[in-house]
Design a protein around this motif. Structure first.
Motif, PDB file in Angstrom:
ATOM      1  N   CYS A 212      12.012   3.675  11.138  1.00  6.71           N
ATOM      2  CA  CYS A 212      12.823   3.286   9.985  1.00  6.71           C
ATOM      3  C   CYS A 212      12.146   3.713   8.698  1.00  6.71           C
ATOM      4  CB  CYS A 212      13.030   1.765   9.992  1.00  6.71           C
ATOM      5  SG  CYS A 212      13.979   1.154   8.600  1.00  6.71           S
ATOM      6  N   LYS A 213      12.916   4.293   7.788  1.00  4.64           N
ATOM      7  CA  LYS A 213      12.346   4.766   6.534  1.00  4.64           C
ATOM      8  C   LYS A 213      11.958   3.611   5.620  1.00  4.64           C
ATOM      9  CE  LYS A 213      15.514   8.320   6.247  1.00  4.64           C
ATOM     10  NZ  LYS A 213      16.563   8.927   5.469  1.00  4.64           N
ATOM     11  N   ASN A 214      12.573   2.452   5.860  1.00  9.17           N
ATOM     12  CA  ASN A 214      12.315   1.311   4.985  1.00  9.17           C
ATOM     13  C   ASN A 214      11.153   0.449   5.470  1.00  9.17           C
ATOM     14  OD1 ASN A 214      13.377  -0.630   2.806  1.00  9.17           O
ATOM     15  ND2 ASN A 214      13.205  -1.915   4.624  1.00  9.17           N
ATOM     16  N   GLY A 215      10.678   0.691   6.699  1.00 15.23           N
ATOM     17  CA  GLY A 215       9.756  -0.238   7.337  1.00 15.23           C
ATOM     18  C   GLY A 215       8.432  -0.429   6.626  1.00 15.23           C
ATOM     19  N   CYS A 216       7.860  -1.634   6.780  1.00 14.87           N
ATOM     20  CA  CYS A 216       6.543  -1.919   6.230  1.00 14.87           C
ATOM     21  C   CYS A 216       5.499  -1.297   7.147  1.00 14.87           C
ATOM     22  CB  CYS A 216       6.325  -3.426   6.129  1.00 14.87           C
ATOM     23  SG  CYS A 216       4.676  -3.848   5.558  1.00 14.87           S
ATOM     24  N   ILE A 217       4.701  -0.388   6.598  1.00 13.66           N
ATOM     25  CA  ILE A 217       3.720   0.311   7.433  1.00 13.66           C
ATOM     26  C   ILE A 217       2.348  -0.345   7.363  1.00 13.66           C
ATOM     27  CG2 ILE A 217       4.906   2.530   7.408  1.00 13.66           C
ATOM     28  CD1 ILE A 217       3.131   3.343   5.060  1.00 13.66           C
ATOM     29  N   GLY A 218       2.246  -1.410   6.621  1.00 10.42           N
ATOM     30  CA  GLY A 218       0.981  -2.140   6.541  1.00 10.42           C
ATOM     31  C   GLY A 218      -0.104  -1.381   5.802  1.00 10.42           C
ATOM     32  N   CYS A 219       0.267  -0.691   4.728  1.00  8.16           N
ATOM     33  CA  CYS A 219      -0.705   0.150   4.017  1.00  8.16           C
ATOM     34  C   CYS A 219      -1.595  -0.658   3.082  1.00  8.16           C
ATOM     35  CB  CYS A 219       0.027   1.237   3.240  1.00  8.16           C
ATOM     36  SG  CYS A 219       1.037   0.594   1.894  1.00  8.16           S
ATOM     37  N   ARG A 220      -1.262  -1.904   2.842  1.00  8.74           N
ATOM     38  CA  ARG A 220      -2.054  -2.824   2.018  1.00  8.74           C
ATOM     39  C   ARG A 220      -2.056  -2.486   0.524  1.00  8.74           C
ATOM     40  NH1 ARG A 220      -5.134  -6.000   5.558  1.00  8.74           N
ATOM     41  NH2 ARG A 220      -4.960  -5.195   7.648  1.00  8.74           N
ATOM     42  N   LYS A 221      -1.173  -1.603   0.089  1.00  4.45           N
ATOM     43  CA  LYS A 221      -1.144  -1.290  -1.336  1.00  4.45           C
ATOM     44  C   LYS A 221      -0.722  -2.530  -2.145  1.00  4.45           C
ATOM     45  CE  LYS A 221       0.379   2.337  -4.490  1.00  4.45           C
ATOM     46  NZ  LYS A 221       1.399   3.362  -4.732  1.00  4.45           N
ATOM     47  N   CYS A 222       0.230  -3.288  -1.576  1.00  5.25           N
ATOM     48  CA  CYS A 222       0.708  -4.497  -2.256  1.00  5.25           C
ATOM     49  C   CYS A 222      -0.420  -5.527  -2.388  1.00  5.25           C
ATOM     50  CB  CYS A 222       1.899  -5.084  -1.517  1.00  5.25           C
ATOM     51  SG  CYS A 222       1.690  -5.196   0.262  1.00  5.25           S
ATOM     52  N   GLU A 223      -1.264  -5.604  -1.363  1.00  3.92           N
ATOM     53  CA  GLU A 223      -2.414  -6.509  -1.414  1.00  3.92           C
ATOM     54  C   GLU A 223      -3.288  -6.186  -2.616  1.00  3.92           C
ATOM     55  OE1 GLU A 223      -3.585  -7.414   3.196  1.00  3.92           O
ATOM     56  OE2 GLU A 223      -5.186  -6.969   1.770  1.00  3.92           O
ATOM     57  N   LYS A 224      -3.493  -4.862  -2.819  1.00  7.56           N
ATOM     58  CA  LYS A 224      -4.401  -4.442  -3.901  1.00  7.56           C
ATOM     59  C   LYS A 224      -3.796  -4.683  -5.273  1.00  7.56           C
ATOM     60  CE  LYS A 224      -6.552  -0.989  -1.029  1.00  7.56           C
ATOM     61  NZ  LYS A 224      -5.665  -0.116  -0.265  1.00  7.56           N
ATOM     62  N   VAL A 225      -2.492  -4.413  -5.430  1.00 10.18           N
ATOM     63  CA  VAL A 225      -1.909  -4.545  -6.766  1.00 10.18           C
ATOM     64  C   VAL A 225      -1.637  -6.000  -7.142  1.00 10.18           C
ATOM     65  CG1 VAL A 225      -0.900  -2.235  -6.780  1.00 10.18           C
ATOM     66  CG2 VAL A 225       0.454  -4.183  -5.976  1.00 10.18           C
ATOM     67  N   ASP A 249       1.461 -12.556 -13.549  1.00  9.32           N
ATOM     68  CA  ASP A 249       1.690 -12.115 -14.929  1.00  9.32           C
ATOM     69  C   ASP A 249       2.384 -10.756 -14.985  1.00  9.32           C
ATOM     70  OD1 ASP A 249      -0.447 -10.899 -13.829  1.00  9.32           O
ATOM     71  OD2 ASP A 249      -1.925 -11.609 -15.303  1.00  9.32           O
ATOM     72  N   ASP A 250       2.488 -10.086 -13.842  1.00 10.90           N
ATOM     73  CA  ASP A 250       3.188  -8.803 -13.834  1.00 10.90           C
ATOM     74  C   ASP A 250       4.217  -8.854 -12.716  1.00 10.90           C
ATOM     75  OD1 ASP A 250       4.008  -6.261 -14.201  1.00 10.90           O
ATOM     76  OD2 ASP A 250       2.188  -5.296 -13.468  1.00 10.90           O
ATOM     77  N   PHE A 251       5.261  -9.631 -12.955  1.00 10.33           N
ATOM     78  CA  PHE A 251       6.204  -9.919 -11.871  1.00 10.33           C
ATOM     79  C   PHE A 251       6.868  -8.643 -11.344  1.00 10.33           C
ATOM     80  CE2 PHE A 251      10.379 -11.022 -10.198  1.00 10.33           C
ATOM     81  CZ  PHE A 251       9.984 -11.909  -9.208  1.00 10.33           C
ATOM     82  N   GLY A 252       6.840  -8.515 -10.028  1.00 12.61           N
ATOM     83  CA  GLY A 252       7.532  -7.388  -9.407  1.00 12.61           C
ATOM     84  C   GLY A 252       6.662  -6.160  -9.232  1.00 12.61           C
ATOM     85  N   GLU A 257       5.294  -0.936  -6.614  1.00 16.34           N
ATOM     86  CA  GLU A 257       4.240  -0.101  -6.053  1.00 16.34           C
ATOM     87  C   GLU A 257       4.392   0.145  -4.555  1.00 16.34           C
ATOM     88  OE1 GLU A 257       1.865   1.464  -7.706  1.00 16.34           O
ATOM     89  OE2 GLU A 257       2.624   0.692  -9.618  1.00 16.34           O
ATOM     90  N   CYS A 258       5.260  -0.586  -3.875  1.00 16.01           N
ATOM     91  CA  CYS A 258       5.391  -0.465  -2.421  1.00 16.01           C
ATOM     92  C   CYS A 258       5.742   0.959  -2.034  1.00 16.01           C
ATOM     93  CB  CYS A 258       6.468  -1.419  -1.903  1.00 16.01           C
ATOM     94  SG  CYS A 258       6.693  -1.310  -0.131  1.00 16.01           S
ATOM     95  N   THR A 259       4.971   1.511  -1.071  1.00 16.35           N
ATOM     96  CA  THR A 259       5.141   2.926  -0.739  1.00 16.35           C
ATOM     97  C   THR A 259       6.464   3.212  -0.043  1.00 16.35           C
ATOM     98  OG1 THR A 259       3.716   2.364   1.088  1.00 16.35           O
ATOM     99  CG2 THR A 259       2.782   3.765  -0.613  1.00 16.35           C
ATOM    100  N   HIS A 272      17.254  -5.947  -5.768  1.00 21.68           N
ATOM    101  CA  HIS A 272      16.951  -4.724  -6.499  1.00 21.68           C
ATOM    102  C   HIS A 272      15.821  -3.992  -5.809  1.00 21.68           C
ATOM    103  CE1 HIS A 272      19.448  -6.410  -9.483  1.00 21.68           C
ATOM    104  NE2 HIS A 272      18.609  -7.416  -9.739  1.00 21.68           N
ATOM    105  N   ARG A 273      15.982  -2.742  -5.664  1.00 19.83           N
ATOM    106  CA  ARG A 273      15.030  -1.965  -4.913  1.00 19.83           C
ATOM    107  C   ARG A 273      14.297  -1.029  -5.870  1.00 19.83           C
ATOM    108  NH1 ARG A 273      14.802  -2.047   0.117  1.00 19.83           N
ATOM    109  NH2 ARG A 273      16.488  -3.487   0.500  1.00 19.83           N
ATOM    110  N   PHE A 274      13.008  -0.887  -5.640  1.00 23.63           N
ATOM    111  CA  PHE A 274      12.264   0.118  -6.395  1.00 23.63           C
ATOM    112  C   PHE A 274      11.798   1.139  -5.378  1.00 23.63           C
ATOM    113  CE2 PHE A 274      11.976  -3.650  -8.928  1.00 23.63           C
ATOM    114  CZ  PHE A 274      12.203  -3.178 -10.212  1.00 23.63           C
ATOM    115  N   LYS A 275      12.504   2.223  -5.283  1.00 22.08           N
ATOM    116  CA  LYS A 275      12.139   3.177  -4.245  1.00 22.08           C
ATOM    117  C   LYS A 275      11.631   4.444  -4.913  1.00 22.08           C
ATOM    118  CE  LYS A 275      13.343   3.725   0.407  1.00 22.08           C
ATOM    119  NZ  LYS A 275      14.311   3.389   1.439  1.00 22.08           N
ATOM    120  N   ASN A 276      10.513   4.920  -4.364  1.00 20.27           N
ATOM    121  CA  ASN A 276       9.954   6.130  -4.977  1.00 20.27           C
ATOM    122  C   ASN A 276      10.807   7.340  -4.569  1.00 20.27           C
ATOM    123  OD1 ASN A 276       8.209   4.051  -4.982  1.00 20.27           O
ATOM    124  ND2 ASN A 276       6.517   5.111  -3.994  1.00 20.27           N
TER     125      ASN A 276
END
Lengths: 276, 196
Positions: A212-225, A249-252, A257-259, A272-276
């Motif tokens: 799936c193109k939408n799937g969470c791949i567990g890259c941990r980028k969200c953890e870092k940001v 303080d930086d909602f969303g 940043e989610c890949t 609302h989706r933020f898709k790169n």
């Protein structure tokens, strides 16, 4: 004339005897019901959804009237108005109801994923899951056969583009759909602006990506940001601790940043989706 | 004694109220979707059949027949059975709430069930004594129970079957009911020869 009377009189007499016996019986053997029950029952919405944890509205009314200390804020479809009325009747303090709304943790629609097998059978996710594990490429995702849609008493769920969508204007937060989904994709969340992980796949990144193109791949980028340590990747899937979200303080930022775009900001009037 | 056994067995199998006499078809089709509902309904029917016979047989024998009022049978029986069931419900609700709960909605539902009325009238028509009537009622109730439970099983199998669209729902249920009924035809003539 006489013959008619001979026929009518015995029937009337039997009828009167029956009536008297029944009247006497219902008078003397009446089971006393708490007089508050009908009052309370009138306030409840009557959806019999079971969100309060009792067997329908009658069960909740009975518990409220007879068991001291039953919380008045359990009726989620009725929300604050019902809670206030119930508190008045019972003479207890008003408790605020946190409105809940159902959220589908999958965004694997027809653009993001495809079917693994061609499923012909009963139009039911539960049936499809029994046979193939899942009919889609992703074994965790929404199959779009509408078990949740059929469970919803308010027609708040529709199947669109292969996955379930919740119309939050109609959703009363009863939670029947969360029980209906065989993949446990739907959960109830407080009705405030939130970030939502729209994926439930716990496979490793490469497998998820393939499915799936939408799937969470567990890259941990969200953890870092995330500045509050609110997000943790558990089993290759981002999990958000909402108790830490209000301090953000930086909602969303996690959603932006989610890949893969599997984290979405939701005000529950449409995600609302933020898709790169 | 043999007489009672013959009455009992023929009420259950040969003259089965649902499958041979076609009485009480409404609950047979309506409440046979789930096994526990079918069982609950049937137990209530057995109960009401026995109660109704116990009341209507004396009324017919000691009230209507001596006064040449036999033609009032139907209306009086309906009246008495309906009142009786209501009374039983009130008493159960007061003194045995657990039984009232398990019989639940089925009790008032069967006040005017044709199987119940059928049993009471046929008891009179067959010329049974009081004891024979009670045995016949028990047998009829058990036959109803048997038919309901069997058919609930058949219907649960139908749920998962791949049925052509034109037959889905009621049509296939009626087809299944008629086949179940046919199978009971095989019992006819068995009992008479059993004790011959």
């Amino acid at each position: 004339m006489n013959e008619i009377l001979i026929a009518v009189i015995p029937v009337v007499i039997i009828g009167v005897i029956c009536a008297v016996v029944l009247a006497v019986a219902s008078k003397f053997m009446a089971v006393k019901e708490n007089e508050k029950i009908p009052l309370i029952r009138e306030c409840l919405p009557g959806a019999n959804c079971g969100a309060c944890g009792f067997a329908g509205c009658d069960g909740y009314a009975k518990a409220l009237a007879e068991i001291d200390g039953t919380a008045t804020n359990l009726c989620i479809p009725g929300a604050d108005a019902v809670s206030r009325k119930l508190s008045e009747i019972l003479g207890v303090e008003f408790e605020d109801v946190v409105e809940k709304v159902a959220v589908v943790h999958c965004a694997g629609d027809c653009n993001n994923t495809q079917d693994k097998v061609e499923y012909i059978g009963i139009e039911s996710c539960t049936a499809a899951k029994l046979i193939f594990g899942s009919k889609g490429e992703c074994p965790y995702g929404c199959m779009g056969l509408g078990d949740c849609m059929n469970a919803c008493p308010n027609n708040a769920i529709c199947i669109e583009n292969g996955i379930a969508h919740v119309d939050t204007r109609l959703c009363t937060g009863c939670g029947l759909c969360t029980k209906a989904c065989p993949n446990h994709l739907i959960s109830l969340m407080d009705d405030v602006e939130r970030v939502v992980v729209t994926c439930s796949n716990t496979d490793k990144g490469a497998f998820t990506r393939k499915a799936c193109k939408n799937g969470c791949i567990g890259c941990r980028k969200c953890e870092k940001v995330c500045s509050n340590d609110a997000i943790k990747v558990v089993n290759n899937l981002a999990v958000i601790d909402y108790s830490k979200c209000p301090e953000c303080d930086d909602f969303g930022v996690c959603a932006r940043e989610c890949t893969t775009g599997c984290i979405a900001v939701s005000d529950f009037n449409g995600i609302h989706r933020f898709k790169n | 004694m043999t007489n009672f056994i013959i009455i009992m067995l023929s009420a259950v199998f040969i003259n089965n109220y649902v499958l041979s006499r076609f009485l009480g078809i409404c609950p047979f089709l309506g409440v046979s979707k789930k096994l526990n509902q079918a069982a609950g309904m049937s137990v209530a029917v057995i109960f009401v059949m026995l109660m109704a016979t116990a009341v209507t047989w004396p009324i017919q024998t000691y009230l209507l027949d001596p006064n040449n009022l036999g033609y009032l049978q139907t209306i009086v029986f309906i009246l008495v059975i309906a009142a009786l069931v209501q009374l039983v419900e009130i008493i159960l609700k007061r003194y045995i709430p657990s039984l009232h709960k398990s019989l639940g909605v089925y009790l008032p539902l069967i006040t005017t069930n044709c199987a119940v009325l059928g049993v009471t009238i046929l008891n009179i028509d067959e010329g049974y004594t009081f004891a024979e009537s009670m045995v016949n009622s028990l047998g009829s109730g058990l036959g109803f129970f048997l038919a309901m439970v069997m058919f609930a099983g058949v219907r649960s199998r139908l749920e998962g079957a791949d049925i052509p669209k034109a037959f889905q729902g009621l049509p296939i249920t009626l087809v299944a009911a008629s086949i179940t009924s046919l199978s009971f035809l095989g019992f006819s003539g068995v009992i008479e020869n059993l004790f011959a």
